[in-house]
Design a protein around this motif. Sequence first.
Motif, PDB file in Angstrom:
ATOM      1  N   ARG A   9       0.645  -1.257   0.001  1.00 29.67           N
ATOM      2  CA  ARG A   9      -0.096   0.035  -0.049  1.00 29.67           C
ATOM      3  C   ARG A   9       1.050   1.176   0.087  1.00 29.67           C
ATOM      4  O   ARG A   9       0.359   2.346  -0.241  1.00 29.67           O
ATOM      5  CB  ARG A   9      -0.923  -0.066   1.170  1.00 29.67           C
ATOM      6  N   ASP A  10       2.128   1.164   0.469  1.00 31.55           N
ATOM      7  CA  ASP A  10       3.267   2.200   0.494  1.00 31.55           C
ATOM      8  C   ASP A  10       3.630   2.494  -0.859  1.00 31.55           C
ATOM      9  O   ASP A  10       4.374   3.525  -1.320  1.00 31.55           O
ATOM     10  CB  ASP A  10       4.303   2.198   1.321  1.00 31.55           C
ATOM     11  N   GLN A  11       3.344   1.720  -1.937  1.00 29.56           N
ATOM     12  CA  GLN A  11       4.165   1.896  -3.354  1.00 29.56           C
ATOM     13  C   GLN A  11       3.115   2.832  -4.240  1.00 29.56           C
ATOM     14  O   GLN A  11       1.871   3.101  -4.069  1.00 29.56           O
ATOM     15  CB  GLN A  11       3.693   0.644  -3.911  1.00 29.56           C
ATOM     16  N   GLN A  29      -8.497  -1.112  -9.805  1.00 31.78           N
ATOM     17  CA  GLN A  29      -7.806  -2.115  -8.844  1.00 31.78           C
ATOM     18  C   GLN A  29      -6.627  -1.691  -8.143  1.00 31.78           C
ATOM     19  O   GLN A  29      -6.562  -2.165  -6.826  1.00 31.78           O
ATOM     20  CB  GLN A  29      -7.358  -3.459  -9.717  1.00 31.78           C
ATOM     21  N   VAL A  30      -5.807  -0.941  -8.411  1.00 29.60           N
ATOM     22  CA  VAL A  30      -4.605  -0.139  -7.846  1.00 29.60           C
ATOM     23  C   VAL A  30      -5.162   0.590  -6.828  1.00 29.60           C
ATOM     24  O   VAL A  30      -4.903   0.528  -5.730  1.00 29.60           O
ATOM     25  CB  VAL A  30      -3.810   0.452  -8.757  1.00 29.60           C
ATOM     26  N   ASN A  31      -6.461   1.380  -7.135  1.00 28.09           N
ATOM     27  CA  ASN A  31      -7.014   2.136  -5.989  1.00 28.09           C
ATOM     28  C   ASN A  31      -7.534   1.538  -4.829  1.00 28.09           C
ATOM     29  O   ASN A  31      -7.505   1.694  -3.757  1.00 28.09           O
ATOM     30  CB  ASN A  31      -7.809   3.049  -6.662  1.00 28.09           C
ATOM     31  N   ARG A  32      -8.316   0.148  -5.120  1.00 26.89           N
ATOM     32  CA  ARG A  32      -8.843  -0.813  -4.306  1.00 26.89           C
ATOM     33  C   ARG A  32      -7.732  -1.191  -3.416  1.00 26.89           C
ATOM     34  O   ARG A  32      -7.934  -1.224  -2.183  1.00 26.89           O
ATOM     35  CB  ARG A  32      -9.400  -2.049  -4.926  1.00 26.89           C
ATOM     36  N   ILE A  33      -6.529  -1.596  -3.990  1.00 27.71           N
ATOM     37  CA  ILE A  33      -5.405  -2.094  -3.047  1.00 27.71           C
ATOM     38  C   ILE A  33      -4.760  -0.949  -2.232  1.00 27.71           C
ATOM     39  O   ILE A  33      -4.384  -1.336  -1.028  1.00 27.71           O
ATOM     40  CB  ILE A  33      -4.406  -2.412  -3.969  1.00 27.71           C
ATOM     41  N   CYS A  35      -2.783   1.707  -3.199  1.00 20.44           N
ATOM     42  CA  CYS A  35      -1.674   2.658  -3.539  1.00 20.44           C
ATOM     43  C   CYS A  35      -2.030   3.743  -4.220  1.00 20.44           C
ATOM     44  O   CYS A  35      -3.021   3.978  -4.497  1.00 20.44           O
ATOM     45  CB  CYS A  35      -0.945   1.804  -4.626  1.00 20.44           C
ATOM     46  N   GLY A  36      -0.887   4.715  -4.015  1.00 25.04           N
ATOM     47  CA  GLY A  36      -0.866   5.976  -4.841  1.00 25.04           C
ATOM     48  C   GLY A  36      -0.751   5.735  -6.127  1.00 25.04           C
ATOM     49  O   GLY A  36       0.226   4.833  -6.613  1.00 25.04           O
ATOM     50  N   PHE A  37      -1.224   6.216  -7.367  1.00 25.55           N
ATOM     51  CA  PHE A  37      -1.215   6.033  -8.499  1.00 25.55           C
ATOM     52  C   PHE A  37      -1.262   7.240  -9.432  1.00 25.55           C
ATOM     53  O   PHE A  37      -1.973   8.286  -8.960  1.00 25.55           O
ATOM     54  CB  PHE A  37      -2.129   4.686  -8.988  1.00 25.55           C
ATOM     55  N   ASP A  38      -0.782   7.062 -10.795  1.00 20.02           N
ATOM     56  CA  ASP A  38      -1.050   7.964 -11.891  1.00 20.02           C
ATOM     57  C   ASP A  38      -1.051   7.477 -12.932  1.00 20.02           C
ATOM     58  O   ASP A  38      -0.884   6.207 -13.118  1.00 20.02           O
ATOM     59  CB  ASP A  38       0.253   9.128 -11.586  1.00 20.02           C
ATOM     60  N   HIS A  39      -1.526   8.019 -14.071  1.00 19.34           N
ATOM     61  CA  HIS A  39      -1.724   7.770 -15.332  1.00 19.34           C
ATOM     62  C   HIS A  39      -0.734   8.445 -16.484  1.00 19.34           C
ATOM     63  O   HIS A  39      -1.074   9.650 -16.560  1.00 19.34           O
ATOM     64  CB  HIS A  39      -3.037   7.274 -15.698  1.00 19.34           C
ATOM     65  N   MET A  40      -0.100   7.788 -17.382  1.00 19.61           N
ATOM     66  CA  MET A  40       0.582   8.715 -18.540  1.00 19.61           C
ATOM     67  C   MET A  40       0.497   7.916 -19.765  1.00 19.61           C
ATOM     68  O   MET A  40       0.369   6.707 -19.683  1.00 19.61           O
ATOM     69  CB  MET A  40       2.018   8.946 -18.114  1.00 19.61           C
ATOM     70  N   TRP A  41       0.217   8.712 -20.675  1.00 20.91           N
ATOM     71  CA  TRP A  41       0.386   7.965 -21.998  1.00 20.91           C
ATOM     72  C   TRP A  41       0.430   9.015 -23.219  1.00 20.91           C
ATOM     73  O   TRP A  41      -0.064  10.044 -22.969  1.00 20.91           O
ATOM     74  CB  TRP A  41      -0.895   7.318 -22.460  1.00 20.91           C
ATOM     75  N   PRO A  42       1.474   9.218 -23.947  1.00 21.08           N
ATOM     76  CA  PRO A  42       2.267   8.015 -24.361  1.00 21.08           C
ATOM     77  C   PRO A  42       3.624   7.893 -23.387  1.00 21.08           C
ATOM     78  O   PRO A  42       3.576   8.441 -22.199  1.00 21.08           O
ATOM     79  CB  PRO A  42       2.788   8.456 -25.709  1.00 21.08           C
ATOM     80  N   VAL A  43       4.423   6.874 -23.716  1.00 18.20           N
ATOM     81  CA  VAL A  43       5.380   6.593 -22.795  1.00 18.20           C
ATOM     82  C   VAL A  43       6.529   8.239 -22.589  1.00 18.20           C
ATOM     83  O   VAL A  43       6.518   8.725 -23.569  1.00 18.20           O
ATOM     84  CB  VAL A  43       6.887   5.668 -23.527  1.00 18.20           C
ATOM     85  N   MET A  53       6.763   1.685  -8.596  1.00  9.88           N
ATOM     86  CA  MET A  53       6.334   0.724  -9.531  1.00  9.88           C
ATOM     87  C   MET A  53       5.852   1.075 -10.757  1.00  9.88           C
ATOM     88  O   MET A  53       4.903   2.181 -10.787  1.00  9.88           O
ATOM     89  CB  MET A  53       5.232  -0.525  -8.864  1.00  9.88           C
ATOM     90  N   VAL A  54       6.087   0.454 -11.910  1.00  9.02           N
ATOM     91  CA  VAL A  54       5.396   0.771 -13.305  1.00  9.02           C
ATOM     92  C   VAL A  54       4.926  -0.547 -14.111  1.00  9.02           C
ATOM     93  O   VAL A  54       5.228  -1.451 -13.986  1.00  9.02           O
ATOM     94  CB  VAL A  54       6.884   1.420 -14.179  1.00  9.02           C
ATOM     95  N   LEU A  55       3.644  -0.194 -14.422  1.00  8.01           N
ATOM     96  CA  LEU A  55       2.887  -0.905 -15.147  1.00  8.01           C
ATOM     97  C   LEU A  55       2.865  -0.293 -16.545  1.00  8.01           C
ATOM     98  O   LEU A  55       2.120   0.807 -16.728  1.00  8.01           O
ATOM     99  CB  LEU A  55       1.317  -1.327 -14.610  1.00  8.01           C
ATOM    100  N   VAL A  56       3.220  -0.894 -17.304  1.00 10.17           N
ATOM    101  CA  VAL A  56       3.482  -0.433 -18.574  1.00 10.17           C
ATOM    102  C   VAL A  56       3.238  -1.284 -20.021  1.00 10.17           C
ATOM    103  O   VAL A  56       3.565  -2.448 -19.973  1.00 10.17           O
ATOM    104  CB  VAL A  56       4.819  -0.021 -19.045  1.00 10.17           C
ATOM    105  N   ASP A  57       2.544  -0.696 -20.707  1.00  4.63           N
ATOM    106  CA  ASP A  57       1.890  -1.764 -21.833  1.00  4.63           C
ATOM    107  C   ASP A  57       3.037  -1.617 -23.153  1.00  4.63           C
ATOM    108  O   ASP A  57       3.660  -0.627 -23.416  1.00  4.63           O
ATOM    109  CB  ASP A  57       0.587  -0.895 -22.812  1.00  4.63           C
ATOM    110  N   VAL A  58       3.666  -2.684 -23.461  1.00  7.37           N
ATOM    111  CA  VAL A  58       4.865  -2.835 -24.098  1.00  7.37           C
ATOM    112  C   VAL A  58       4.485  -3.163 -25.476  1.00  7.37           C
ATOM    113  O   VAL A  58       5.445  -3.385 -26.537  1.00  7.37           O
ATOM    114  CB  VAL A  58       5.864  -3.947 -23.571  1.00  7.37           C
TER     115      VAL A  58
END
Length: 199
Positions: A9-11, A29-33, A35-43, A53-58
């Motif tokens: 949760r500290d991630q 789901q990240v919000n439910r867990i 965690c602090g989160f943000d979204h970016m696109w494109p890379v 932690m980075v969740l990235v569409d490759v």
Amino acid sequence: MHDLIRDLRDQNVLLIHPRDRSADELLQQVNRIGCGFDHMWPVPQNLPDKFDMVLVDVTDQSPTKLKGFLEKRDKPVTIIAIIGYENPSVLNVLLEIGAHAVLMKPVRAAGVLSSMLMARRYQSEQARFAKDMAKLREKLDNVQKVNDAKFILMRHRGIAEREAYDIIRKQAMTKRTTTTEIAQSIINAESILSNLGDI
């Protein structure tokens, strides 16, 4: 509860993904867990330091660009790759960027938490192994320096190896420093004397 589960949760998580249903599912789901989160696109060009932690569409991404983006900082980051299909080029990207876990599209809530948890564990173990390896390399380097210094003393003074080591150890005790530092001083002095001989 395991420390990794509690600490998750500290991630601070960054999602790099086109804004679509999969992205929305992941962010929820990240919000439910918790965690602090943000979204970016494109890379983006740079990865902000605040993210752990980075969740990235490759999909259709250049491994060189992704690798450069992920490596442009000192602090290690946990990488979860998001893929829509498996083929040699996609698998190559996963290996190139050093992904710690993989999520398949379409993304579902089930599996996100376990992927995040296993990725954190894998990344933590990698960091610990790297730290242990650095310590071992430093120790071996120090042993080599002491050996080099012993042989310099043996050659110049015509003494046995044990006596050479005793000299280094006594100097270290007298000067309240380490045998490695004394050894480095002997090596440096030998180098200077050798260079003077060339003048």
